[in-house]
Design an enzyme around this catalytic site. Structure first.
Site, short mmCIF file in Angstrom:
data_model
loop_
_atom_site.label_atom_id
_atom_site.label_comp_id
_atom_site.label_asym_id
_atom_site.label_seq_id
_atom_site.Cartn_x
_atom_site.Cartn_y
_atom_site.Cartn_z
N LYS A 287 0.84 -1.20 0.00
CA LYS A 287 0.00 0.00 0.00
C LYS A 287 0.87 1.24 0.00
CE LYS A 287 -1.65 2.56 2.95
NZ LYS A 287 -2.20 3.27 4.12
N GLU B 241 -3.49 4.32 -3.31
CA GLU B 241 -4.34 5.11 -2.41
C GLU B 241 -4.16 6.61 -2.62
OE1 GLU B 241 -3.79 4.35 1.78
OE2 GLU B 241 -5.38 5.72 2.37
N LYS C 100 -7.58 2.22 -3.39
CA LYS C 100 -8.08 2.57 -2.06
C LYS C 100 -8.39 4.06 -2.03
CE LYS C 100 -6.93 2.46 2.88
NZ LYS C 100 -6.32 1.70 3.96
O1 FBP Z 1 -0.70 8.49 8.57
P1 FBP Z 1 -0.34 7.05 8.55
O2 FBP Z 1 0.28 6.58 9.82
O3 FBP Z 1 0.42 6.64 7.36
O4 FBP Z 1 -1.72 6.25 8.52
C1 FBP Z 1 -2.69 6.54 7.60
C2 FBP Z 1 -3.79 5.52 7.69
O5 FBP Z 1 -4.63 5.80 6.67
C3 FBP Z 1 -5.09 4.59 6.07
O6 FBP Z 1 -4.58 4.54 4.79
C4 FBP Z 1 -6.60 4.61 6.10
O7 FBP Z 1 -6.99 4.68 7.42
P2 FBP Z 1 -8.44 5.17 7.82
O8 FBP Z 1 -9.38 4.12 7.34
O9 FBP Z 1 -8.38 5.29 9.30
O10 FBP Z 1 -8.65 6.49 7.13
C5 FBP Z 1 -4.50 3.44 6.87
O11 FBP Z 1 -4.18 2.37 6.05
C6 FBP Z 1 -3.34 4.10 7.50
O12 FBP Z 1 -3.02 3.49 8.69
#
Ligand code: FBP
Length: 501
Positions: free
Chosen positions: A150, A191, A233
């Site tokens: 990801k 994403e 995503k």
């Molecule tokens: O800011 P970080 O630590 O990279 O985390 C972002 C988070 O956002 C995500 O992409 C999506 O998370 P949410 O479903 O809480 O929005 C997670 O996979 C990830 O843990």
């Protein structure tokens, strides 16, 4: 300039493509989705501090162990995204998390990006770093048991953003990452998150999401990424968080599917939404509405939730070993609800009595998931930490009660000193504290011991009454009437002796 056919050679063999397709299909299997447990050290620190836990490696391991050892997790979870530290961690008994997941048929994935950095020349926009040495890293994670990866890019909606450069750069870095993943046998989850910060309306969010997706798929095409071996995503299309105008789940579902239809090729096998700070219930209800939107949807539409799968799990755990089982039940309940939503089959389990328009008070659903009867609950502001769904009974069912109400166990709201009303004991066997119950006719099927509220408080009730010992309802000073059972009789004797009425 657009690529011409002659300068292109296929970057993947048929066997490589087949493997990527199979991994992607496994992740978006019917009724399943992804648990995003890849919070970076800083982000997980925020989650842990909410339950007063120190952000150290041991606590991070404990928490992730709780998640991954949840019994039957694989019924609704097909993939788990890991942070690099977690990839290297093991259970207390020494089994690597990656192996534990693979043994359950859950595909482990890895967060490959290294976070967002400023993009010079833009108004506060960023790009995501992490391309250096990425091929070697991807190869190592594949060898270590991961099946997908990801990479998150972030775009913001404001007066002058996202800019052309912001969209172009983020799309390109996602495409480069995706290409490297595929070369190394990992399905790339792409994403491009359009943040929900701002006061923009649903229409603006939809337009921006459409544009961002178009940039992304142009870049993926330019980089010859094999779309059948990718997953997307994205954010759902929602109004900005500070927008005055709220949208229904149906409006969000429709706007999201419209945007996806305009921007995502049908060769993409699945779309796994992020939850983006939505409440757990909203994230589930919106996913359900997306799957129910009356438009042709050529992809699987499921979840890849971080917060929307974990908020109430963290609360239920509270960092205590004794709560691990309860927290795992919460995780399974959320995963199951989202699994149903990914099929458009989610139903609010407890009807909130739609004909009733008056004020309502409630307990959180996850705390008594087995209970089908009426519920009485606290006002939402009294348990602000709880983000899940709530269900309620009309106030007229307890007309005598004017104060605040709480149905959750005492230890969970130690600050609350007022009266409590509860369901019969066998329904919440885990609760050891004092109980006060509703009259018998309201739960006629219940044969066990009952503890009731004082007579004058429910004058309309003519049935048998059993009262609680005084010490259990110290706030009550009025007359008491007792039932037949010995414990209540003993309590009455004590009370009568003291007050001699
Ligand atoms: O800011 P970080 O630590 O990279 O985390 C972002 C988070 O956002 C995500 O992409 C999506 O998370 P949410 O479903 O809480 O929005 C997670 O996979 C990830 O843990």
């Amino acid at each position: 300039m657009t690529e011409v056919g002659g300068s292109y050679t296929d970057a993947l063999t048929c066997a490589q493509k087949k493997e990527l397709r199979e991994i992607a299909a496994k992740i978006v299997a019917d009724g399943k989705g992804i648990l995003a447990a890849d919070e970076s050290t800083g982000t997980i620190g925020k989650r842990l501090s909410a339950i007063s836990l120190e952000n150290n490696e041991q606590n991070r391991q404990k928490y992730r162990q709780l998640l991954f050892t949840t019994p039957n997790l694989n019924q609704h979870i097909s993939g788990v995204i890991l942070y690099e530290e977690t990839f290297h961690q093991s259970t207390d008994s020494g089994k690597k998390f990656v192996d534990l997941l693979n043994e359950q048929g859950i595909v482990p994935g890895i967060k490959l990006d290294l976070g967002v950095v400023p993009l010079a020349g833009t108004i506060g926009e960023g790009t995501t770093q992490g391309l250096d040495g990425l091929a070697a890293k991807a190869a190592a994670f594949k060898k270590g048991g991961c099946g997908f990866a990801k990479w998150r890019c972030v775009l913001t909606i404001a007066d002058h953003t996202p800019s052309h450069l912001g969209m172009l750069e983020n799309a390109n870095v996602l495409a480069r990452y995706a290409s490297i993943c595929q070369q190394n046998g990992l399905v790339p989850i792409v994403e491009p998150e359009v943040l929900c910060d701002g006061d923009h309306d649903l229409k603006r969010a939809q337009k921006v999401t459409e544009q961002v997706l178009s940039f992304v798929y142009k870049a993926l095409a330019d980089h010859h990424v094999y779309l059948e071996g990718t997953l997307l995503k994205p954010n759902m299309v929602t109004p900005g968080q500070s927008s005055a105008k709220k949208s229904s789940h149906e409006e969000i579902g429709l706007a999201t599917v419209e945007a996806l239809r305009r921007g995502v090729p049908s060769a993409v096998p699945g779309i796994t939404f992020l939850s983006g700070g939505q409440s757990e219930l909203d994230a589930t209800a919106n996913l359900n509405a997306i799957n129910q939107a009356p438009l042709l949807k050529p992809w699987k539409l499921t979840f890849s939730y971080g917060r929307a799968l974990q908020q109430s799990v963290l609360k239920a755990w509270g960092g205590k070993d004794a709560n691990v089982g309860a927290a795992q039940k919460v995780l399974l309940a959320r995963a199951s609800a989202n699994g149903a939503a990914s099929l458009g089959k989610y139903q609010v389990r407890f009807s909130p009595l739609p004909w009733y328009q008056g004020p309502r008070i409630m307990v959180p659903e996850y705390q008594v998931p087995w209970y089908q009867g009426p519920r009485i609950m606290v006002p939402e502001y009294q348990v602000p930490w709880y983000q899940g769904s709530r269900i309620m009974v009309p106030e007229y069912q307890v007309p005598w009660y004017q104060g605040p109400r709480i149905m959750v166990p005492e230890y969970q709201v130690p600050w609350y000193q007022g009266p409590r009303i509860m369901v019969p004991e066998y329904q919440v066997p885990w609760y050891q504290g004092p109980r006060i119950m509703v009259p018998e006719y309201q739960v006629p099927w219940y044969q066990g011991p009952r503890i009731m509220v004082p007579e004058y408080q429910v004058p309309w009730y003519q049935g048998p009454r059993i009262m609680v010992p005084e010490y259990q309802v110290p706030w009550y000073q009025g007359p008491r009437i007792m039932g037949e059972d010995a414990s209540s009789a003993a309590a009455e004797s004590l009370f009568v002796a003291k007050h001699s009425y």
